[in-house]
Design a protein around this motif. Structure first.
Motif, PDB file in Angstrom:
ATOM      1  N   SER A 438       0.927  -1.227  -0.066  1.00  0.00           N
ATOM      2  CA  SER A 438      -0.004  -0.051   0.193  1.00  0.00           C
ATOM      3  C   SER A 438       0.984   1.306   0.004  1.00  0.00           C
ATOM      4  CB  SER A 438      -0.832   0.018   1.325  1.00  0.00           C
ATOM      5  OG  SER A 438      -1.849   0.821   1.013  1.00  0.00           O
ATOM      6  N   MET A 439       0.299   2.285  -0.559  1.00  0.00           N
ATOM      7  CA  MET A 439       0.903   3.670  -0.961  1.00  0.00           C
ATOM      8  C   MET A 439       0.005   4.678  -0.356  1.00  0.00           C
ATOM      9  SD  MET A 439       3.177   4.781  -4.031  1.00  0.00           S
ATOM     10  CE  MET A 439       1.668   5.287  -5.024  1.00  0.00           C
ATOM     11  N   TYR A 446      -3.372   3.926  -2.354  1.00  0.00           N
ATOM     12  CA  TYR A 446      -3.213   2.736  -3.497  1.00  0.00           C
ATOM     13  C   TYR A 446      -2.785   1.553  -3.001  1.00  0.00           C
ATOM     14  CZ  TYR A 446      -2.831   0.525  -8.027  1.00  0.00           C
ATOM     15  OH  TYR A 446      -2.888  -0.579  -8.948  1.00  0.00           O
ATOM     16  N   THR A 447      -3.519   0.333  -3.031  1.00  0.00           N
ATOM     17  CA  THR A 447      -2.937  -0.754  -2.703  1.00  0.00           C
ATOM     18  C   THR A 447      -3.103  -1.755  -3.886  1.00  0.00           C
ATOM     19  OG1 THR A 447      -3.871  -0.402  -0.481  1.00  0.00           O
ATOM     20  CG2 THR A 447      -3.228  -2.761  -0.975  1.00  0.00           C
ATOM     21  N   GLU A 448      -1.969  -2.868  -3.979  1.00  0.00           N
ATOM     22  CA  GLU A 448      -2.080  -4.034  -4.837  1.00  0.00           C
ATOM     23  C   GLU A 448      -1.876  -5.202  -3.893  1.00  0.00           C
ATOM     24  OE1 GLU A 448      -0.643  -1.735  -8.999  1.00  0.00           O
ATOM     25  OE2 GLU A 448       0.417  -3.535  -8.242  1.00  0.00           O
ATOM     26  N   LEU A 495      -0.177   5.652 -10.110  1.00  0.00           N
ATOM     27  CA  LEU A 495       0.257   5.046  -8.787  1.00  0.00           C
ATOM     28  C   LEU A 495       0.821   3.597  -8.697  1.00  0.00           C
ATOM     29  CD1 LEU A 495      -3.099   6.728  -7.471  1.00  0.00           C
ATOM     30  CD2 LEU A 495      -0.862   7.310  -6.717  1.00  0.00           C
ATOM     31  N   SER A 496       0.392   3.138  -9.713  1.00  0.00           N
ATOM     32  CA  SER A 496       0.903   1.558  -9.636  1.00  0.00           C
ATOM     33  C   SER A 496       2.494   1.473 -10.072  1.00  0.00           C
ATOM     34  CB  SER A 496       0.205   0.850 -10.874  1.00  0.00           C
ATOM     35  OG  SER A 496       0.593  -0.656 -10.814  1.00  0.00           O
ATOM     36  N   ALA A 497       2.658   2.372 -10.911  1.00  0.00           N
ATOM     37  CA  ALA A 497       4.123   2.323 -11.371  1.00  0.00           C
ATOM     38  C   ALA A 497       4.917   3.009 -10.056  1.00  0.00           C
ATOM     39  CB  ALA A 497       4.398   3.599 -12.551  1.00  0.00           C
ATOM     40  N   GLN A 498       4.571   4.032  -9.336  1.00  0.00           N
ATOM     41  CA  GLN A 498       5.160   4.501  -8.381  1.00  0.00           C
ATOM     42  C   GLN A 498       5.215   3.411  -7.127  1.00  0.00           C
ATOM     43  OE1 GLN A 498       3.002   8.003  -7.546  1.00  0.00           O
ATOM     44  NE2 GLN A 498       4.254   9.175  -8.555  1.00  0.00           N
ATOM     45  N   TRP A 503      10.393   2.515  -2.247  1.00  0.00           N
ATOM     46  CA  TRP A 503      10.522   3.511  -1.160  1.00  0.00           C
ATOM     47  C   TRP A 503      11.699   4.240  -1.776  1.00  0.00           C
ATOM     48  CZ3 TRP A 503      15.180   3.353   1.170  1.00  0.00           C
ATOM     49  CH2 TRP A 503      15.780   2.265   1.306  1.00  0.00           C
ATOM     50  N   ARG A 504      12.533   3.575  -2.482  1.00  0.00           N
ATOM     51  CA  ARG A 504      13.760   4.376  -2.715  1.00  0.00           C
ATOM     52  C   ARG A 504      13.749   5.307  -3.827  1.00  0.00           C
ATOM     53  NH1 ARG A 504      18.602   1.763  -0.806  1.00  0.00           N
ATOM     54  NH2 ARG A 504      18.162  -0.253  -0.059  1.00  0.00           N
TER      55      ARG A 504
END
Length: 510
Positions: A438-439, A446-448, A495-498, A503-504
């Motif tokens: 999740s982000m 956004y969560t996958e 958002l999926s790409a991010q 985190w880096r």
């Protein structure tokens, strides 16, 4: 304004020849349910009449990060993460059993690093998760000697005789005197320890890093009866969203096992753990009220420790941090406890009182993570900087996967992180191990949910079973999953790409 704050930072470091002590205080299961942090617009699920005068006063002389997120919303993994400054896929701790030194590496913890720099390190209460996930000895390498870790008698018995009879209990004064509550015993020990440490700390002969871990407001909610006076029954409300999010994938749900399976008063009701299970209204209100009372009790104990710090003359040479291991759900979405990636489970208070730097107080809306604590405390104490953990190659025992927050304290106008990360594992019979990555951005969560290799602790992004998108600009309570809404297609792609970049790729420039 920022020039003045930058000048203050310069004076802070130039004028601090003597080392500063560190008092590291954490509560358990504490969402940002503090009066000073209440915001009718942004945090609609928060109780609007919290009684937390001591924490409120603390915020006036502290840097308060209102949007602080843990990396996994459950005790053991979260504590392993922020105590080592590394994320769950590095610590490989996803449950309440595994010990990071056994399953991932002999990482240097925050107190261990301070010990290596000549500090006396002491721990008491719940800092690491007790039992096997703390090595069976509260992570012995973190502390100066065997006598420097304390668990109160009541804490060792997990609060109270026959604690599992009821999910909450208000203790009258006579019973409290007969059986002191564990967190009061912890507080008394912390105060006595500060009195013992103060002379050498003030003279500069020996600095300390002292960690204090309250167990409240963790279940069972056991607190002095007098705290109910701050929460009349008529003031307690049901959450505005006692239903699961629209279009929520089943993987996001956790079945409320912690509260349903441990306490006789809940077990006897035979409640299902399925989404949208209706709980008795009176029980919901009682549990919410008991949680609030427990928070106020922790506030009082925190105030006792702060009064001791100030009374001993330690205020001007002691950094004080206050936080928790994650948030908590109080029947929002019909969910209890933590164990999810939702906002209320992953966000928790984070505050630093730093003499000479935060004296004017600061309320920050920057997105920050609990992995940031390690490097922040090291920089505030002016110890040799701990490097960012490398992406490949040999990894130092002391490194972090977070960034120091000191720059944000000195100049709150600089841009910070644009996104922060958290995760939660699931294991489903039909698909096997999954990880919900999740982000959180300023606007979105956004969560996958993807296949997860438990041997290598890596995801397979190509095998995604579900995703979630919550738009906080119009839905701060995360009631509608918009991942399949075509109006958000562009946002989901970005958002999926991010999220997959990790985190880096989101490290700030400060």
């Amino acid at each position: 304004m920022w020039l003045m704050q930058a000048f203050t930072l310069i004076l802070f470091f130039q004028g601090s020849e003597a080392r500063k002590n560190v008092l590291f205080i954490v509560a358990d299961d504490l969402r940002p349910e503090i009066a000073a942090m209440h915001d009718n617009e942004a945090y609609r699920q928060m109780h609007d009449k919290m009684y937390t005068p001591h924490l409120d006063a603390f915020t006036e002389r502290s840097a308060v990060f209102k949007k602080a997120y843990v990396q996994q919303a459950i005790c053991g993994p979260s504590r392993a993460s922020f105590m080592t400054g590394r994320r769950p896929d590095t610590t490989k701790v996803y449950n309440l059993d595994d010990y990071f030194r056994n399953v991932s590496g002999d990482f240097t913890t925050i107190p261990q690093y301070f010990k290596q720099q000549g500090y006396r390190t002491l721990g008491m209460g719940k800092i690491f998760h007790p039992g096997s996930s703390g090595g069976g000895n509260n992570d012995r390498p973190s502390w100066s000697d065997d006598e420097q870790y304390y668990n109160s008698p009541s804490q060792r018995n997990y609060w109270y005789p026959r604690h599992n009879e009821k999910s909450w209990r208000a203790i009258n004064e006579s019973l409290e005197q007969e059986h002191p509550l564990g967190d009061q015993e912890l507080t008394d020990h912390a105060k006595a320890t500060l009195r013992r440490l103060a002379p050498k700390a003030i003279s500069g002969e020996e600095n300390f890093f002292m960690a204090v871990g309250f167990r409240l407001p963790h279940l069972p909610f056991i607190f002095p009866e007098r705290y109910l006076q701050y929460y009349p029954q008529s003031d307690i409300k049901q959450p505005s969203n006692p239903y699961v999010p629209q279009n929520m994938p089943g993987y996001a749900w956790h079945y409320n096992g912690e509260i349903r399976n441990q306490y006789a008063d809940i077990i006897d009701l035979g409640l299902s753990g399925r989404p949208n299970t209706t709980w008795p209204s009176e029980l919901v209100l009682d549990l919410r009220r008991a949680y609030y009372a427990s928070v106020s009790y922790v506030d009082t104990l925190f105030g006792q420790i702060m009064e001791e710090v100030d009374g001993l003359g330690l205020r001007n040479n002691t950094i004080v941090m206050f936080g928790s291991d994650h948030g908590w759900q109080l029947y929002e979405h019909t969910a209890w406890c933590k164990h999810t990636n939702f906002e209320l489970a992953t966000r928790t208070p984070l505050m630093f009182r730093v003499p000479g730097l935060t004296d004017q107080g600061l309320m920050s809306s920057h997105l920050v993570e609990y992995t940031d604590i390690y490097s922040t405390l090291v920089e505030l104490a002016e110890l040799p900087a701990v490097p960012l953990c490398p992406q490949s190659g040999p990894t130092p025992q002391a490194c972090t996967e977070g960034t120091s927050l000191v720059s944000l304290m000195s100049n709150p106008n600089i841009p910070g992180k644009t996104r922060v990360f958290m995760q939660y594992p699931r294991n489903r019979r039909d698909v096997g191990p999954l990880m919900g990555y999740s982000m959180r951005t300023d606007r979105y969560r956004y969560t996958e949910w993807v296949t997860f290799n438990t041997t290598t602790s890596t995801p397979d992004w190509d095998l995604m079973f579900a995703n979630e998108l919550y738009d906080h600009s119009i839905d701060p309570d995360e009631n509608v999953n918009r991942a399949e809404d075509e109006d958000y297609d562009t946002d989901v792609d970005l958002l999926s790409a991010q999220l997959q970049a990790g985190w880096r790729a989101a490290l700030p420039n400060y």
